[in-house]
Enzyme design. Structure first.
Site, PDB file in Angstrom:
ATOM      1  N   ASP A  98       0.853  -1.185   0.000  1.00  0.00           N
ATOM      2  CA  ASP A  98       0.000   0.000   0.000  1.00  0.00           C
ATOM      3  C   ASP A  98       0.888   1.233   0.000  1.00  0.00           C
ATOM      4  O   ASP A  98       2.087   1.142   0.292  1.00  0.00           O
ATOM      5  CB  ASP A  98      -0.926   0.001   1.215  1.00  0.00           C
ATOM      6  CG  ASP A  98      -2.205   0.795   0.981  1.00  0.00           C
ATOM      7  OD1 ASP A  98      -2.349   1.430  -0.080  1.00  0.00           O
ATOM      8  OD2 ASP A  98      -3.082   0.788   1.873  1.00  0.00           O
ATOM      9  N   ASP A  99       0.306   2.366  -0.334  1.00  0.00           N
ATOM     10  CA  ASP A  99       1.080   3.603  -0.325  1.00  0.00           C
ATOM     11  C   ASP A  99       1.289   4.127   1.088  1.00  0.00           C
ATOM     12  O   ASP A  99       2.346   4.645   1.426  1.00  0.00           O
ATOM     13  CB  ASP A  99       0.428   4.668  -1.217  1.00  0.00           C
ATOM     14  CG  ASP A  99      -1.009   4.999  -0.834  1.00  0.00           C
ATOM     15  OD1 ASP A  99      -1.610   4.309   0.023  1.00  0.00           O
ATOM     16  OD2 ASP A  99      -1.564   5.963  -1.420  1.00  0.00           O
ATOM     17  N   ASP A 102      -2.358   4.676   7.583  1.00  0.00           N
ATOM     18  CA  ASP A 102      -2.722   5.867   8.340  1.00  0.00           C
ATOM     19  C   ASP A 102      -3.212   5.467   9.720  1.00  0.00           C
ATOM     20  O   ASP A 102      -2.451   5.441  10.677  1.00  0.00           O
ATOM     21  CB  ASP A 102      -3.782   6.636   7.552  1.00  0.00           C
ATOM     22  CG  ASP A 102      -4.090   8.007   8.129  1.00  0.00           C
ATOM     23  OD1 ASP A 102      -3.981   8.187   9.358  1.00  0.00           O
ATOM     24  OD2 ASP A 102      -4.466   8.907   7.362  1.00  0.00           O
TER      25      ASP A 102
END
Length: 165
Positions: A98-99, A102
């Site tokens: 994933d980028d 969070d």
């Protein structure tokens, strides 16, 4: 919830360098990955770079909608599941990409699907860090990362102007 105070804009060049840095870290693990599962949409670009760098040809997606607008994370919905064959042996030998992690909520859903997979993200925030195995850069929880695919060219105020009282 309002937008975080700190902005972290990432250019295409920087994102590519960071994705390659993640690939270097993953290459050092010395695992022959049988597949990459990228979390869409953010994981698509780093998965392409990492698959090239590590020579992994099988790329799968898991589609989870989480950011319903750019200020709040809404309810999470799995829009597309992972191919059943990759779920065998709880995802052992699979690399999840994933980028950003969070809050860790999206990562927790995918981790539950594949508890033995290796989870990697380019960027990590403190709340999401425990959910992933490998990352490149950590930013504070109150930082908003502006990815290159979300931006156009505009004037940016100096940081000092944001802190005047």
């Amino acid at each position: 919830m309002s937008l975080p105070e700190k902005a972290f804009p990432v250019s295409w060049d920087q994102f590519h360098r960071d994705a390659r840095a993640l690939a270097w870290r993953l290459a050092g693990i010395n695992v022959e990955w049988k597949a990459i599962v990228c979390i869409t949409r953010g994981g698509l670009v780093p998965a392409a770079v990492i698959s090239r760098e590590l020579g992994v040809r099988l790329i799968e997606t898991v589609c989870i909608a989480s950011y319903h607008d750019y200020t709040e994370q809404g309810e999470l919905k799995v829009l597309k599941e992972i191919t059943p064959s990759l779920l065998e042996n709880e995802g052992a030998g699979v690399l999840i990409v994933d980028d950003l992690t969070d809050t860790g909520k999206t990562a927790a859903i995918v981790r539950a699907m594949m508890p033995k997979a290796h989870f990697a993200a380019i960027y990590a925030k403190p709340k999401g860090r425990p959910m992933i195995d490998t990352f490149v850069t950590e930013v504070s929880q109150d930082t908003w990362i502006y990815f290159p695919w979300d931006m156009g060219f505009t004037y940016q105020k100096p940081i000092s102007e944001d802190h005047r009282g």
